[in-house]
Design a protein around this motif. Sequence first.
Motif, PDB file in Angstrom:
ATOM      1  N   ALA A   4     -18.547  31.550 -20.554  1.00  0.00           N
ATOM      2  CA  ALA A   4     -18.347  32.481 -21.673  1.00  0.00           C
ATOM      3  C   ALA A   4     -19.692  32.881 -22.282  1.00  0.00           C
ATOM      4  N   SER A   5     -20.596  31.913 -22.415  1.00  0.00           N
ATOM      5  CA  SER A   5     -21.927  32.212 -22.947  1.00  0.00           C
ATOM      6  C   SER A   5     -22.726  33.076 -21.985  1.00  0.00           C
ATOM      7  N   MET A   6     -22.621  32.783 -20.684  1.00  0.00           N
ATOM      8  CA  MET A   6     -23.330  33.593 -19.692  1.00  0.00           C
ATOM      9  C   MET A   6     -22.808  35.025 -19.694  1.00  0.00           C
ATOM     10  N   ASP A   7     -21.499  35.167 -19.853  1.00  0.00           N
ATOM     11  CA  ASP A   7     -20.898  36.501 -19.883  1.00  0.00           C
ATOM     12  C   ASP A   7     -21.439  37.314 -21.051  1.00  0.00           C
ATOM     13  N   CYS A   8     -21.623  36.659 -22.184  1.00  0.00           N
ATOM     14  CA  CYS A   8     -22.186  37.351 -23.355  1.00  0.00           C
ATOM     15  C   CYS A   8     -23.664  37.671 -23.162  1.00  0.00           C
ATOM     16  N   ALA A   9     -24.376  36.771 -22.506  1.00  0.00           N
ATOM     17  CA  ALA A   9     -25.833  36.891 -22.431  1.00  0.00           C
ATOM     18  C   ALA A   9     -26.304  37.896 -21.386  1.00  0.00           C
ATOM     19  N   MET A  10     -25.491  38.112 -20.334  1.00  0.00           N
ATOM     20  CA  MET A  10     -25.938  38.946 -19.225  1.00  0.00           C
ATOM     21  C   MET A  10     -25.409  40.375 -19.324  1.00  0.00           C
ATOM     22  N   ASN A  11     -26.192  41.305 -18.783  1.00  0.00           N
ATOM     23  CA  ASN A  11     -25.757  42.693 -18.720  1.00  0.00           C
ATOM     24  C   ASN A  11     -24.499  42.825 -17.869  1.00  0.00           C
ATOM     25  N   GLU A  12     -23.799  43.944 -18.050  1.00  0.00           N
ATOM     26  CA  GLU A  12     -22.585  44.199 -17.278  1.00  0.00           C
ATOM     27  C   GLU A  12     -22.865  44.215 -15.784  1.00  0.00           C
ATOM     28  N   GLU A  13     -24.072  44.613 -15.389  1.00  0.00           N
ATOM     29  CA  GLU A  13     -24.389  44.755 -13.965  1.00  0.00           C
ATOM     30  C   GLU A  13     -24.660  43.419 -13.284  1.00  0.00           C
ATOM     31  N   THR A  14     -24.852  42.364 -14.041  1.00  0.00           N
ATOM     32  CA  THR A  14     -25.166  41.067 -13.443  1.00  0.00           C
ATOM     33  C   THR A  14     -23.918  40.442 -12.836  1.00  0.00           C
ATOM     34  N   VAL A  15     -23.956  40.198 -11.543  1.00  0.00           N
ATOM     35  CA  VAL A  15     -22.855  39.563 -10.828  1.00  0.00           C
ATOM     36  C   VAL A  15     -23.014  38.047 -10.890  1.00  0.00           C
ATOM     37  N   ILE A  16     -21.914  37.335 -11.166  1.00  0.00           N
ATOM     38  CA  ILE A  16     -21.932  35.874 -11.196  1.00  0.00           C
ATOM     39  C   ILE A  16     -20.780  35.371 -10.330  1.00  0.00           C
ATOM     40  N   VAL A  17     -21.100  34.565  -9.329  1.00  0.00           N
ATOM     41  CA  VAL A  17     -20.078  33.954  -8.479  1.00  0.00           C
ATOM     42  C   VAL A  17     -20.443  32.490  -8.271  1.00  0.00           C
ATOM     43  N   GLY A  18     -19.480  31.699  -7.768  1.00  0.00           N
ATOM     44  CA  GLY A  18     -19.827  30.326  -7.469  1.00  0.00           C
ATOM     45  C   GLY A  18     -18.657  29.370  -7.467  1.00  0.00           C
ATOM     46  N   ASP A  19     -18.992  28.078  -7.484  1.00  0.00           N
ATOM     47  CA  ASP A  19     -18.056  26.968  -7.420  1.00  0.00           C
ATOM     48  C   ASP A  19     -18.221  26.136  -8.681  1.00  0.00           C
ATOM     49  N   ALA A  20     -17.149  26.044  -9.481  1.00  0.00           N
ATOM     50  CA  ALA A  20     -17.225  25.316 -10.753  1.00  0.00           C
ATOM     51  C   ALA A  20     -16.896  23.841 -10.611  1.00  0.00           C
ATOM     52  N   SER A  21     -16.571  23.380  -9.403  1.00  0.00           N
ATOM     53  CA  SER A  21     -16.122  21.998  -9.229  1.00  0.00           C
ATOM     54  C   SER A  21     -16.931  21.268  -8.169  1.00  0.00           C
ATOM     55  N   GLY A  22     -18.228  21.474  -8.177  1.00  0.00           N
ATOM     56  CA  GLY A  22     -19.070  20.922  -7.128  1.00  0.00           C
ATOM     57  C   GLY A  22     -19.674  19.572  -7.466  1.00  0.00           C
ATOM     58  N   CYS A  23     -20.390  19.048  -6.480  1.00  0.00           N
ATOM     59  CA  CYS A  23     -21.232  17.854  -6.626  1.00  0.00           C
ATOM     60  C   CYS A  23     -22.470  18.172  -5.816  1.00  0.00           C
ATOM     61  N   PHE A  24     -23.631  18.328  -6.429  1.00  0.00           N
ATOM     62  CA  PHE A  24     -24.733  19.018  -5.770  1.00  0.00           C
ATOM     63  C   PHE A  24     -26.094  18.438  -6.113  1.00  0.00           C
ATOM     64  N   LEU A  25     -27.056  18.799  -5.308  1.00  0.00           N
ATOM     65  CA  LEU A  25     -28.478  18.589  -5.551  1.00  0.00           C
ATOM     66  C   LEU A  25     -29.170  19.931  -5.374  1.00  0.00           C
ATOM     67  N   TYR A  26     -30.351  20.067  -5.955  1.00  0.00           N
ATOM     68  CA  TYR A  26     -31.071  21.330  -5.830  1.00  0.00           C
ATOM     69  C   TYR A  26     -32.556  21.077  -5.753  1.00  0.00           C
ATOM     70  N   ARG A  27     -33.294  22.070  -5.274  1.00  0.00           N
ATOM     71  CA  ARG A  27     -34.753  22.068  -5.295  1.00  0.00           C
ATOM     72  C   ARG A  27     -35.197  23.478  -5.651  1.00  0.00           C
ATOM     73  N   SER A  28     -36.021  23.614  -6.679  1.00  0.00           N
ATOM     74  CA  SER A  28     -36.500  24.912  -7.136  1.00  0.00           C
ATOM     75  C   SER A  28     -37.795  25.292  -6.438  1.00  0.00           C
ATOM     76  N   ALA A  29     -38.088  26.589  -6.423  1.00  0.00           N
ATOM     77  CA  ALA A  29     -39.389  27.043  -5.951  1.00  0.00           C
ATOM     78  C   ALA A  29     -40.473  26.605  -6.925  1.00  0.00           C
ATOM     79  N   ASP A  30     -40.125  26.566  -8.214  1.00  0.00           N
ATOM     80  CA  ASP A  30     -41.016  26.065  -9.256  1.00  0.00           C
ATOM     81  C   ASP A  30     -40.710  24.584  -9.448  1.00  0.00           C
ATOM     82  N   SER A  31     -41.589  23.714  -8.968  1.00  0.00           N
ATOM     83  CA  SER A  31     -41.324  22.272  -8.970  1.00  0.00           C
ATOM     84  C   SER A  31     -41.174  21.698 -10.369  1.00  0.00           C
TER      85      SER A  31
END
Length: 524
Positions: free
Chosen positions: A228-255
Amino acid sequence: MEMNPPTKEKMRASGFSLVSEDVVENILSRLPALSFASAACVSRCWNKVCGRILSKPKLASALSLNPSLHDAVKEVLEKVLSQPIYPHFAIACIGKQFSLELTHQLITEKLGSKVPVITNAASGIIGFDARNVLKEIKWESSDDEDDDDEDDLTDSPDKGIVLVVGFVPGLKVDAIPLLRTKTVPQKALVDKFLMDIRSFTASVSDCTSPAGIILFGNRNVDMKPVLASMDCAMNEETVIVGDASGCFLYRSADSSRDNHADMNLDAVALVFARDKHKSDDIGEIQFHVTLSTGVMPFGPHLQAVCVIAKDTECSWLTARLQGQYDILDAEGLLVDINDQFNEEESPDLYIGVVQHRECYIGAESSSRASLAFYEVIGGDKEFFIIKGVGVKPGDSFLFYHSDADTASSSCGNAYRSLANLKEESESKNCLQQTNVEEKEVFGGLIFSCVLRGESFDQNAESFPFRENFPGVPLAGVYCGGEIGRGSSSSISQEDDEANSARCCLHYHSTVYLVMSYVPANAED
């Protein structure tokens, strides 16, 4: 076996430098990704040729059901890196019996330190295997710990991987985490999460809203207020998709984004921002979202009266018909609803709540109506018992139930929506001059509910995409909460109030993300 590009000395000695650029291009285009990257560093001429070979965006994906983790990872990496590609991002979805940590380590080591990578344990995967056979694999839902024994080769329904690697010139990509501590309220960290997304976007782009976000949420965290906060914060053109029930790890380009040993990870966003420094010969990547829903509304409009939150797990609420004062007999009403279905159907029951909330991002504030779904898990006298918190007195809602017929018909709607996208693209191309490259779809991602479509034909979830865009790389994941937000995506409602409220988190649905490319000489 990989080919090693010759050095400058070997090129001179063999007369290779006299070979025409066309011949060099034919040879270099056959190299696997790692050798191709090395070849681009041999000379200016080769670098120019490599740039011509890989001038447009590319998505490479592969699926393996090999029960050996090491072998499965090796198979998908070899396939996605078998042709020229510069990885800008990678997403891996695996069975819960594979070690999340080891899979993530093997993939990040292979792709290098500057490529943002998300590795997610899922409830199923969709993709093409090494023989280019499409697979849609659902696994038994389980919250057991990951199996760290990578040498256990016993047959398991929860072992497999689909890997996606993308090259997206004209976009900057990074993985940005949503963190939580015991001492800082979650709302403050959501605010920081949104500010981090906007700051990254502003640093590389001409605006603060990215072109697209692929979001993975922690299965133990309620993603509704975050979305809900992301929907308010982003422009109408910003597409958001994904999985809300995951278990994950990540690595950023910016360490620096990866240092959070003392915090919990609630979500991670793979952010795609338009590069303000892209050269004039690079076209534009576009994101398109289409939704196939699997729930339908029924009954009259209701209004929440008294709401009691039980920790963060569930809420008890009383309700009345809108415009009336009598409190409903919740327990009796649920019995009547269940009586409308036979035992074989036994659909999942939800309330769809229209919520009007004020959203604050830094010093800015905005408001928007959102449609949020809460699963109904029981009743006690006048109280409805729902999973999750967030409903407030005065919120209006409708009942919804999962429905296979709705899922099947809306899958057809998704097919027609993508067919319209294909037709629109082809119509525009017909108006272009013959020497102008046409707009093309270069990849797709699917996020589908694991509980949906048990009566569907085989490979039904991928049907809308693969029938409209045959031969285009495709990958997907089965989950328990499908994120889908885009100007072309909305959940079908029968009332004006629900139509005015956008839903970002869906259930029993399938979200299709289609990525297309408009070459620079074809842009308006």
